[in-house]
Design a protein around this motif. Structure first.
Motif, PDB file in Angstrom:
ATOM      1  N   LEU A  86      52.202 -19.506  41.760  1.00  0.00           N
ATOM      2  CA  LEU A  86      52.825 -19.240  43.057  1.00  0.00           C
ATOM      3  C   LEU A  86      54.290 -19.644  43.069  1.00  0.00           C
ATOM      4  N   VAL A  87      54.552 -20.752  42.387  1.00  0.00           N
ATOM      5  CA  VAL A  87      55.952 -21.199  42.301  1.00  0.00           C
ATOM      6  C   VAL A  87      56.798 -20.176  41.554  1.00  0.00           C
ATOM      7  N   GLN A  88      56.211 -19.673  40.474  1.00  0.00           N
ATOM      8  CA  GLN A  88      56.963 -18.659  39.714  1.00  0.00           C
ATOM      9  C   GLN A  88      57.252 -17.430  40.572  1.00  0.00           C
ATOM     10  N   LYS A  89      56.250 -16.989  41.371  1.00  0.00           N
ATOM     11  CA  LYS A  89      56.461 -15.837  42.233  1.00  0.00           C
ATOM     12  C   LYS A  89      57.531 -16.116  43.279  1.00  0.00           C
ATOM     13  N   ILE A  90      57.466 -17.327  43.866  1.00  0.00           N
ATOM     14  CA  ILE A  90      58.478 -17.670  44.891  1.00  0.00           C
ATOM     15  C   ILE A  90      59.880 -17.725  44.283  1.00  0.00           C
ATOM     16  N   ASP A  91      59.956 -18.340  43.051  1.00  0.00           N
ATOM     17  CA  ASP A  91      61.263 -18.403  42.371  1.00  0.00           C
ATOM     18  C   ASP A  91      61.804 -17.006  42.079  1.00  0.00           C
ATOM     19  N   SER A  92      60.888 -16.146  41.611  1.00  0.00           N
ATOM     20  CA  SER A  92      61.329 -14.777  41.323  1.00  0.00           C
ATOM     21  C   SER A  92      61.818 -14.077  42.584  1.00  0.00           C
ATOM     22  N   THR A  93      61.096 -14.289  43.693  1.00  0.00           N
ATOM     23  CA  THR A  93      61.488 -13.676  44.963  1.00  0.00           C
ATOM     24  C   THR A  93      62.849 -14.193  45.414  1.00  0.00           C
ATOM     25  N   MET A  94      63.078 -15.468  45.294  1.00  0.00           N
ATOM     26  CA  MET A  94      64.360 -16.050  45.707  1.00  0.00           C
ATOM     27  C   MET A  94      65.515 -15.546  44.834  1.00  0.00           C
ATOM     28  N   SER A  95      65.201 -15.395  43.552  1.00  0.00           N
ATOM     29  CA  SER A  95      66.261 -14.865  42.667  1.00  0.00           C
ATOM     30  C   SER A  95      66.642 -13.449  43.076  1.00  0.00           C
ATOM     31  N   ASN A  96      65.626 -12.660  43.383  1.00  0.00           N
ATOM     32  CA  ASN A  96      65.907 -11.289  43.796  1.00  0.00           C
ATOM     33  C   ASN A  96      66.696 -11.251  45.099  1.00  0.00           C
ATOM     34  N   ILE A  97      66.287 -12.167  46.015  1.00  0.00           N
ATOM     35  CA  ILE A  97      67.024 -12.219  47.292  1.00  0.00           C
ATOM     36  C   ILE A  97      68.469 -12.655  47.074  1.00  0.00           C
ATOM     37  N   SER A  98      68.673 -13.641  46.184  1.00  0.00           N
ATOM     38  CA  SER A  98      70.052 -14.093  45.900  1.00  0.00           C
ATOM     39  C   SER A  98      70.876 -12.968  45.278  1.00  0.00           C
ATOM     40  N   GLN A  99      70.232 -12.233  44.335  1.00  0.00           N
ATOM     41  CA  GLN A  99      70.963 -11.115  43.722  1.00  0.00           C
ATOM     42  C   GLN A  99      71.309 -10.038  44.753  1.00  0.00           C
ATOM     43  N   ALA A 100      70.331  -9.792  45.649  1.00  0.00           N
ATOM     44  CA  ALA A 100      70.604  -8.788  46.687  1.00  0.00           C
ATOM     45  C   ALA A 100      71.727  -9.247  47.610  1.00  0.00           C
ATOM     46  N   SER A 101      71.691 -10.556  47.906  1.00  0.00           N
ATOM     47  CA  SER A 101      72.774 -11.083  48.766  1.00  0.00           C
ATOM     48  C   SER A 101      74.130 -10.987  48.066  1.00  0.00           C
ATOM     49  N   SER A 102      74.166 -11.286  46.775  1.00  0.00           N
ATOM     50  CA  SER A 102      75.423 -11.200  46.027  1.00  0.00           C
ATOM     51  C   SER A 102      75.920  -9.761  45.983  1.00  0.00           C
ATOM     52  N   LEU A 103      74.969  -8.869  45.723  1.00  0.00           N
ATOM     53  CA  LEU A 103      75.370  -7.459  45.685  1.00  0.00           C
ATOM     54  C   LEU A 103      75.889  -6.996  47.039  1.00  0.00           C
ATOM     55  N   LEU A 104      75.233  -7.468  48.105  1.00  0.00           N
ATOM     56  CA  LEU A 104      75.692  -7.089  49.448  1.00  0.00           C
ATOM     57  C   LEU A 104      77.083  -7.649  49.734  1.00  0.00           C
TER      58      LEU A 104
END
Length: 325
Positions: free
Chosen positions: A277-295
Motif C-alpha cells: 500500500l505504501v508503494q502504491k501511495i508513493d507511486s500516486t504521489m509521484s505521479n501527482i507531483s509530476q503532474a503538478s510540475s508539468l502544470l
C-alpha cells in the motif's frame, strides 16, 4: 534774241506748274509732320533714344498720330522727347500709356510707339509726361548674338571631340558601342533585372494579400481582434491560474498527510505497515507531483506566450498596486 509770245506763255505755264508742285509738296510734307492740323504736345523721358531724330513718326496702336518735335538732353541718363500728337487722337491716350522706341521695319527709321494704357485712367492733358520703356537695342542684340556664336563654336568643337572619341572606342560610351562582349553582358544584366523586378512585384502582391487577410476572422490574427474571443481567453487563463493555485495547495496538504503517515501519526498509522500500500501511495504521489510540475511548466509557458503575455503583465501590475496599498 527777242522771245516770241508762245515762248513767254510756255515759260509762264512752267513757272506756275513749278509753284503749284512746290506748294503741294510743302502741304503734304507739313501735313505729314502735323504742321498745319491741330496738335498738342506730349512728353516722354528716355535714358537712350537709340538714334531717334526730329520729324520721326509717333504711332499709337500702329497708327501714325504725330511726329517728334524736339529732343532735349537733360543729363547723361535722361533725355526728354517732345511729341506733337493729333488732337483727334490725343483724347484717347490715357495717363498710364507707355512710350517705347522701335524701328519702322528691320532697317527703317526709328519711331516712337505709344502702347495704350489699361483700366479707366483719365486722358492725358497737353504737356503731360507719360511713362517710357527702354527696349533692347540692336547693338545689344548683336553683342549677345556674338557671344552666343562663340559659345556655339566652343560647344561644336567639344561635341566633335566627344563624337570622335566615341567612334574610336574611347570612354564608357565608346566601349559600349565598340565592345560586343560588354554589350552582350549588359543585355544579360538588363534581362536579369527584369526577372528580379517581376519577382519583386509578385512578392509585393502576395504581401499585400497577406496584410489584407489579417482582418479575416477565420485566421489567428482575426480571431484575436474579436473582443468576445479575447474575453473568453482571459476567462480561461484566470481559471487555469486559479486551478494551479488549488492544485499546489492540495499537493502541500497531501505531502503533510503522507509525512504524518510515515511518522506513525494519525488514524492511518496501520497503512504504513503494509509495504504494498505504501508503494502504491508513493507511486500516486509521484505521479501527482509530476503532474503538478508539468502544470506549472505549462503555466510558465503560457506566461511567455505572445498571446497571453499581456494579460499576465497586467496581473503582475495589479498585484504590485495591491501590495503598495
Amino acid at each position: 534774241m527777242e522771245k516770241t509770245t508762245s515762248q513767254k506763255i510756255r515759260l509762264g505755264i512752267f513757272v506756275i506748274i513749278g509753284i503749284i508742285i512746290f506748294i503741294l509738296a510743302v502741304y503734304f510734307i507739313g501735313d505729314k509732320q502735323k504742321m498745319f492740323g491741330k496738335t498738342n504736345h506730349l512728353n516722354a523721358i528716355f535714358n537712350n533714344v537709340s538714334g531717334l531724330q526730329l520729324g520721326n513718326n509717333v504711332r499709337y496702336s500702329g497708327i501714325n498720330v504725330g511726329t517728334v518735335r524736339a529732343i532735349e538732353m537733360i543729363n547723361d541718363s535722361t533725355i526728354k522727347v517732345d511729341m506733337l500728337i493729333d488732337n483727334a487722337i490725343f483724347r484717347h491716350i490715357r495717363k498710364n500709356a507707355v512710350a517705347t522706341i522701335g524701328s519702322d521695319g528691320l532697317v527703317g527709321n526709328m519711331i516712337i510707339n505709344i502702347i495704350p494704357g489699361k483700366g479707366t485712367e483719365a486722358s492725358v492733358a497737353p504737356g503731360d509726361k507719360i511713362q517710357s520703356l527702354s527696349r533692347i537695342r540692336t547693338d545689344d542684340l548683336l553683342n549677345t548674338l556674338g557671344v552666343t556664336n562663340k559659345n556655339a563654336a566652343l560647344l561644336t568643337a567639344d561635341l566633335l571631340k566627344i563624337t570622335k572619341e566615341i567612334t574610336e572606342g574611347k570612354g564608357t560610351i565608346g566601349l559600349l558601342i565598340k565592345d560586343s562582349i560588354l554589350a552582350t553582358d549588359l543585355k544579360e544584366t538588363v534581362h536579369y533585372l527584369k526577372i528580379t523586378g517581376k519577382g519583386t512585384s509578385e512578392s509585393v502582391t502576395k504581401l499585400n494579400r497577406l496584410i489584407s487577410s489579417l482582418d479575416n476572422k477565420e485566421n489567428v490574427i482575426g480571431v484575436l481582434k474579436d473582443t468576445a474571443v479575447a474575453n473568453n481567453i482571459k476567462t480561461v487563463v484566470q481559471n487555469l491560474d486559479k486551478s494551479s493555485t488549488d492544485i499546489n495547495k492540495m499537493v502541500t496538504n497531501l505531502n503533510a498527510t503522507i509525512a504524518n503517515i510515515k511518522d506513525g501519526k494519525g488514524a492511518l498509522n496501520y497503512l504504513s505497515n503494509d509495504p504494498k500500500l505504501v508503494q502504491k501511495i508513493d507511486s500516486t504521489m509521484s505521479n501527482i507531483s509530476q503532474a503538478s510540475s508539468l502544470l506549472n511548466e505549462n503555466m510558465k509557458a503560457l506566461r511567455h506566450n505572445f498571446l497571453f503575455r499581456g494579460y499576465f503583465k497586467k496581473q503582475e501590475k495589479a498585484k504590485l498596486k495591491e501590495q503598495k496599498k
